[in-house]
Design a protein around this motif. Structure first.
Motif, PDB file in Angstrom:
ATOM      1  N   LEU A   1       0.783  -1.247   0.000  1.00 50.37           N
ATOM      2  CA  LEU A   1       0.000   0.000   0.000  1.00 50.37           C
ATOM      3  C   LEU A   1       0.811   1.292   0.000  1.00 50.37           C
ATOM      4  CD1 LEU A   1      -2.904  -0.990   2.379  1.00 50.37           C
ATOM      5  CD2 LEU A   1      -3.156  -0.084   0.077  1.00 50.37           C
ATOM      6  N   ALA A   2       1.923   1.311   0.724  1.00 47.61           N
ATOM      7  CA  ALA A   2       2.602   2.601   0.921  1.00 47.61           C
ATOM      8  C   ALA A   2       3.270   3.070  -0.374  1.00 47.61           C
ATOM      9  CB  ALA A   2       3.632   2.481   2.028  1.00 47.61           C
ATOM     10  N   TYR A   3       3.090   4.330  -0.678  1.00 48.80           N
ATOM     11  CA  TYR A   3       3.691   4.907  -1.873  1.00 48.80           C
ATOM     12  C   TYR A   3       4.795   5.861  -1.442  1.00 48.80           C
ATOM     13  CZ  TYR A   3       4.123   7.670  -6.134  1.00 48.80           C
ATOM     14  OH  TYR A   3       4.602   8.307  -7.239  1.00 48.80           O
ATOM     15  N   ARG A   4       5.989   5.598  -1.910  1.00 46.40           N
ATOM     16  CA  ARG A   4       7.122   6.452  -1.521  1.00 46.40           C
ATOM     17  C   ARG A   4       7.713   7.105  -2.766  1.00 46.40           C
ATOM     18  NH1 ARG A   4       5.980   6.287   3.416  1.00 46.40           N
ATOM     19  NH2 ARG A   4       6.081   4.332   4.542  1.00 46.40           N
ATOM     20  N   ASP A   5       8.105   8.350  -2.610  1.00 43.08           N
ATOM     21  CA  ASP A   5       8.779   9.048  -3.706  1.00 43.08           C
ATOM     22  C   ASP A   5       9.579  10.173  -3.065  1.00 43.08           C
ATOM     23  OD1 ASP A   5       9.230  11.123  -5.798  1.00 43.08           O
ATOM     24  OD2 ASP A   5       8.105   9.705  -7.035  1.00 43.08           O
ATOM     25  N   PRO A   6      10.868  10.287  -3.384  1.00 46.20           N
ATOM     26  CA  PRO A   6      11.669  11.317  -2.721  1.00 46.20           C
ATOM     27  C   PRO A   6      11.125  12.728  -2.938  1.00 46.20           C
ATOM     28  CG  PRO A   6      12.911  10.196  -4.475  1.00 46.20           C
ATOM     29  CD  PRO A   6      11.632   9.449  -4.300  1.00 46.20           C
ATOM     30  N   ARG A   7      10.364  12.924  -4.011  1.00 44.22           N
ATOM     31  CA  ARG A   7       9.826  14.275  -4.263  1.00 44.22           C
ATOM     32  C   ARG A   7       8.735  14.660  -3.269  1.00 44.22           C
ATOM     33  NH1 ARG A   7       8.691  13.225 -10.527  1.00 44.22           N
ATOM     34  NH2 ARG A   7       8.469  11.159  -9.633  1.00 44.22           N
ATOM     35  N   LEU A   8       8.248  13.667  -2.499  1.00 45.61           N
ATOM     36  CA  LEU A   8       7.188  13.960  -1.526  1.00 45.61           C
ATOM     37  C   LEU A   8       7.729  14.363  -0.154  1.00 45.61           C
ATOM     38  CD1 LEU A   8       4.849  10.971  -2.410  1.00 45.61           C
ATOM     39  CD2 LEU A   8       4.297  13.393  -2.705  1.00 45.61           C
ATOM     40  N   VAL A   9       9.037  14.181   0.036  1.00 44.58           N
ATOM     41  CA  VAL A   9       9.628  14.458   1.358  1.00 44.58           C
ATOM     42  C   VAL A   9       9.496  15.947   1.693  1.00 44.58           C
ATOM     43  CG1 VAL A   9      11.786  14.461   2.686  1.00 44.58           C
ATOM     44  CG2 VAL A   9      11.219  12.514   1.210  1.00 44.58           C
ATOM     45  N   ARG A  10       9.111  16.232   2.950  1.00 45.81           N
ATOM     46  CA  ARG A  10       8.983  17.623   3.403  1.00 45.81           C
ATOM     47  C   ARG A  10       9.767  17.813   4.702  1.00 45.81           C
ATOM     48  NH1 ARG A  10       6.922  17.532  -0.794  1.00 45.81           N
ATOM     49  NH2 ARG A  10       4.943  18.359  -1.524  1.00 45.81           N
ATOM     50  N   GLU A  11      10.419  18.962   4.821  1.00 52.01           N
ATOM     51  CA  GLU A  11      11.051  19.351   6.093  1.00 52.01           C
ATOM     52  C   GLU A  11      10.202  20.476   6.671  1.00 52.01           C
ATOM     53  OE1 GLU A  11      13.999  18.168   7.370  1.00 52.01           O
ATOM     54  OE2 GLU A  11      14.627  16.921   5.653  1.00 52.01           O
ATOM     55  N   VAL A  12       9.498  20.176   7.729  1.00 54.05           N
ATOM     56  CA  VAL A  12       8.620  21.162   8.371  1.00 54.05           C
ATOM     57  C   VAL A  12       8.766  20.976   9.879  1.00 54.05           C
ATOM     58  CG1 VAL A  12       6.233  22.040   8.499  1.00 54.05           C
ATOM     59  CG2 VAL A  12       6.957  20.811   6.466  1.00 54.05           C
ATOM     60  N   LEU A  13       8.676  22.044  10.647  1.00 58.63           N
ATOM     61  CA  LEU A  13       8.749  21.978  12.117  1.00 58.63           C
ATOM     62  C   LEU A  13      10.055  21.353  12.588  1.00 58.63           C
ATOM     63  CD1 LEU A  13       5.159  20.464  12.738  1.00 58.63           C
ATOM     64  CD2 LEU A  13       5.808  22.832  13.178  1.00 58.63           C
ATOM     65  N   GLY A  14      11.085  21.415  11.771  1.00 57.36           N
ATOM     66  CA  GLY A  14      12.349  20.780  12.121  1.00 57.36           C
ATOM     67  C   GLY A  14      12.279  19.258  12.031  1.00 57.36           C
ATOM     68  N   LEU A  15      11.240  18.737  11.380  1.00 59.12           N
ATOM     69  CA  LEU A  15      11.060  17.285  11.263  1.00 59.12           C
ATOM     70  C   LEU A  15      11.049  16.897   9.798  1.00 59.12           C
ATOM     71  CD1 LEU A  15       8.062  17.004  13.765  1.00 59.12           C
ATOM     72  CD2 LEU A  15      10.426  16.282  14.227  1.00 59.12           C
ATOM     73  N   ARG A  16      11.366  15.629   9.549  1.00 54.28           N
ATOM     74  CA  ARG A  16      11.377  15.141   8.166  1.00 54.28           C
ATOM     75  C   ARG A  16      10.148  14.265   7.938  1.00 54.28           C
ATOM     76  NH1 ARG A  16      13.561  11.116   4.879  1.00 54.28           N
ATOM     77  NH2 ARG A  16      14.636  11.956   3.057  1.00 54.28           N
ATOM     78  N   PHE A  17       9.308  14.667   7.002  1.00 54.30           N
ATOM     79  CA  PHE A  17       8.083  13.931   6.693  1.00 54.30           C
ATOM     80  C   PHE A  17       8.284  13.192   5.367  1.00 54.30           C
ATOM     81  CE2 PHE A  17       5.162  15.863   9.803  1.00 54.30           C
ATOM     82  CZ  PHE A  17       5.949  16.917  10.238  1.00 54.30           C
ATOM     83  N   PRO A  18       8.097  11.859   5.337  1.00 59.61           N
ATOM     84  CA  PRO A  18       8.303  11.136   4.075  1.00 59.61           C
ATOM     85  C   PRO A  18       7.306  11.549   3.002  1.00 59.61           C
ATOM     86  CG  PRO A  18       7.419   9.649   5.771  1.00 59.61           C
ATOM     87  CD  PRO A  18       7.763  10.943   6.445  1.00 59.61           C
ATOM     88  N   ASN A  19       6.140  12.038   3.417  1.00 55.88           N
ATOM     89  CA  ASN A  19       5.197  12.654   2.486  1.00 55.88           C
ATOM     90  C   ASN A  19       4.293  13.585   3.303  1.00 55.88           C
ATOM     91  OD1 ASN A  19       2.445  11.364   3.012  1.00 55.88           O
ATOM     92  ND2 ASN A  19       3.730   9.543   2.784  1.00 55.88           N
ATOM     93  N   PRO A  20       3.581  14.487   2.625  1.00 59.77           N
ATOM     94  CA  PRO A  20       2.863  15.519   3.392  1.00 59.77           C
ATOM     95  C   PRO A  20       1.440  15.148   3.792  1.00 59.77           C
ATOM     96  CG  PRO A  20       2.815  16.065   1.058  1.00 59.77           C
ATOM     97  CD  PRO A  20       3.572  14.771   1.173  1.00 59.77           C
ATOM     98  N   VAL A  21       1.055  13.869   3.636  1.00 53.79           N
ATOM     99  CA  VAL A  21      -0.333  13.469   3.918  1.00 53.79           C
ATOM    100  C   VAL A  21      -0.402  12.751   5.268  1.00 53.79           C
ATOM    101  CG1 VAL A  21      -2.332  12.147   3.107  1.00 53.79           C
ATOM    102  CG2 VAL A  21      -0.775  13.203   1.439  1.00 53.79           C
ATOM    103  N   GLY A  22      -1.012  13.409   6.247  1.00 55.00           N
ATOM    104  CA  GLY A  22      -1.071  12.837   7.602  1.00 55.00           C
ATOM    105  C   GLY A  22      -2.466  12.373   7.963  1.00 55.00           C
ATOM    106  N   LEU A  23      -2.531  11.561   9.012  1.00 57.84           N
ATOM    107  CA  LEU A  23      -3.817  11.148   9.576  1.00 57.84           C
ATOM    108  C   LEU A  23      -4.206  12.151  10.663  1.00 57.84           C
ATOM    109  CD1 LEU A  23      -6.155   9.117   9.853  1.00 57.84           C
ATOM    110  CD2 LEU A  23      -4.739   7.822  11.458  1.00 57.84           C
ATOM    111  N   ALA A  24      -5.444  12.637  10.579  1.00 55.05           N
ATOM    112  CA  ALA A  24      -5.888  13.692  11.499  1.00 55.05           C
ATOM    113  C   ALA A  24      -6.154  13.152  12.902  1.00 55.05           C
ATOM    114  CB  ALA A  24      -7.159  14.341  10.952  1.00 55.05           C
ATOM    115  N   GLY A  25      -6.179  14.068  13.858  1.00 54.44           N
ATOM    116  CA  GLY A  25      -6.473  13.717  15.250  1.00 54.44           C
ATOM    117  C   GLY A  25      -7.845  13.092  15.384  1.00 54.44           C
ATOM    118  N   GLY A  26      -7.954  12.119  16.290  1.00 53.53           N
ATOM    119  CA  GLY A  26      -9.250  11.530  16.604  1.00 53.53           C
ATOM    120  C   GLY A  26      -9.455  10.138  16.056  1.00 53.53           C
TER     121      GLY A  26
END
Ligand SMILES: Cc1cc2nc3c(=O)[nH]c(=O)nc-3n(C[C@H](O)[C@H](O)[C@H](O)COP(=O)(O)O)c2cc1C
Length: 366
Positions: free
Chosen positions: A46-71
């Motif tokens: 299922l997981a889709y990885r691509d180096p172009r999706l990597v984000r550096e935000v909040l001093g953290l490294r995100f493998p892609n910018p799509v997160g699961l929301a709270g709750g």
């Protein structure tokens, strides 16, 4: 497969109480989280990885910018399996200082013709102490994990700061960032913590505590999650307070109490999420983006169902996005769908001549 087979079965068995489907899925994810071989199979399929999706935000490294929301994973019981599905980050919680059962069931309602949900969960969770004890013996996925904290229902509003501080201290070792939930419409008076004075007191105390807990290390970022029902002056207050207190980001938005734009005519109380929320959530993110001008990252969410919605959130100023309701309706394939769409969009932004030049360089290097 999810929309053709799994969803119809799940929706049928949970017709009278959609929460049954949630618990069935969570149980499977929790079991899978304990079996490394199962995690590898889920990730490979299922997981889709691509180096172009990597984000550096909040001093953290995100493998892609799509997160699961709270709750979704309120107690952080299925984080490894959720990570294996391909999320770029997960916001676990909302957690409160005291364990609490939430409101009486049923408390989630599906509006299929609107691709929406109404929920009045009331932040059911096992409480910060029990959750922290379990996390101390649980594997942690390699993607950023945010812990969202909220006020316990039994805590009076004027004692809210201590309540948040307690949960922050307990969960601090287990999160990469922390979100203050001041926007759930289902805990009495919680949204009043978005007002200027109480928000300032809360953020100041929590940011300071994060610095103290970090010791010589870099303090973990504190973010605030806001409601789509705030007026423009109220959003201005949140921005000013966030900047003044050292908060590191704004998450927009939570569910709405508005029923605007619905095909169906639901009579249930609670917060509305999903497609009908998108226009307002986008408007809030755009306004935040214009006002903040890059001084704080914005995490955008609310009714994101496809790559075009995601792109509009990024264009409006979001650095990262989160989903909840589309994950329920579309299943885990939505994560890869959004990420593939973003890569296609990124590829389109690069002028053709550049792509050709890159290709020529590759050829000459071979
Ligand atoms: C069943 C359910 C439970 C939720 N619980 C929380 C919560 O505990 N804390 C929170 O900040 N938001 C909670 N939310 C709101 C989502 O995180 C999100 O902000 C909102 O649903 C809008 O995004 P969406 O349209 O992609 O679902 C919940 C939403 C749903 C549907």
């Amino acid at each position: 497969m999810f929309t053709a087979i799994i969803r119809p079965v799940l929706f049928r068995v949970s017709h009278d109480d959609p929460e049954i489907a949630h618990h069935l899925i969570m149980r499977q994810l929790e079991l899978a989280s304990r079996v490394p071989a199962a995690l590898r199979i889920i990730e490979a399929s299922l997981a889709y990885r691509d180096p172009r999706l990597v984000r550096e935000v909040l001093g953290l490294r995100f493998p892609n910018p799509v997160g699961l929301a709270g709750g979704f994973d309120k107690n952080g019981r299925a984080l490894p399996a959720l990570a294996a599905l391909g999320f770029g980050f997960i916001e676990a919680g909302g957690v409160t200082r005291y364990p609490q059962p939430g409101q009486a069931r049923p408390r989630i309602f599906r509006l299929p013709e609107d691709q929406a949900l109404i929920n009045r969960m009331g932040l059911p969770n096992e409480g910060a102490v029990a959750i922290a004890e379990r996390l101390a013996h649980s594997p942690r996925p390699r993607i950023p994990i945010g812990w969202q904290i909220a006020k316990s229902k039994v805590t009076p509003l004027d004692e809210a700061v201590d309540d948040y501080l307690f949960s922050l201290r307990k969960l601090y070792p287990f999160g990469d960032y922390f979100t203050l939930n001041v926007s759930s419409p289902n805990t009495p008076e919680l949204v009043r913590l978005q007002e200027r004075a109480p928000l300032e007191a809360l953020l100041r105390a929590v940011v300071e505590e994060s610095m103290r807990l970090a010791g010589p290390n870099r303090p973990k970022p504190i973010l605030v999650k806001i409601s789509p029902d705030l007026t423009q002056p109220a959003i201005d207050d949140v921005i000013e307070v966030a900047l003044a207190t050292g908060a590191r980001g704004i998450i927009a938005t939570n569910t709405t109490v508005s029923r605007e734009g619905l095909q169906s005519d639901p009579h249930e109380a609670g917060g509305l999420s999903g497609r009908p929320l998108f226009a307002r959530a986008l408007e809030v993110v755009r306004y935040l983006g214009e006002q903040v001008q890059g001084r704080l990252p914005i995490i955008g969410l609310g009714g994101i169902f496809g790559p075009d919605d995601a792109k509009r959130m990024f264009d409006a100023g979001a650095s990262l996005i989160q989903i909840y309701t589309s994950f329920i309706y579309e299943g885990p394939g939505i994560i890869g769908h959004l990420n593939r769409g973003l890569v296609r969009h990124l590829a389109c932004q690069v002028p053709i001549t550049d792509i050709e030049n890159e290709r020529e360089e590759e050829v000459s290097h071979e």
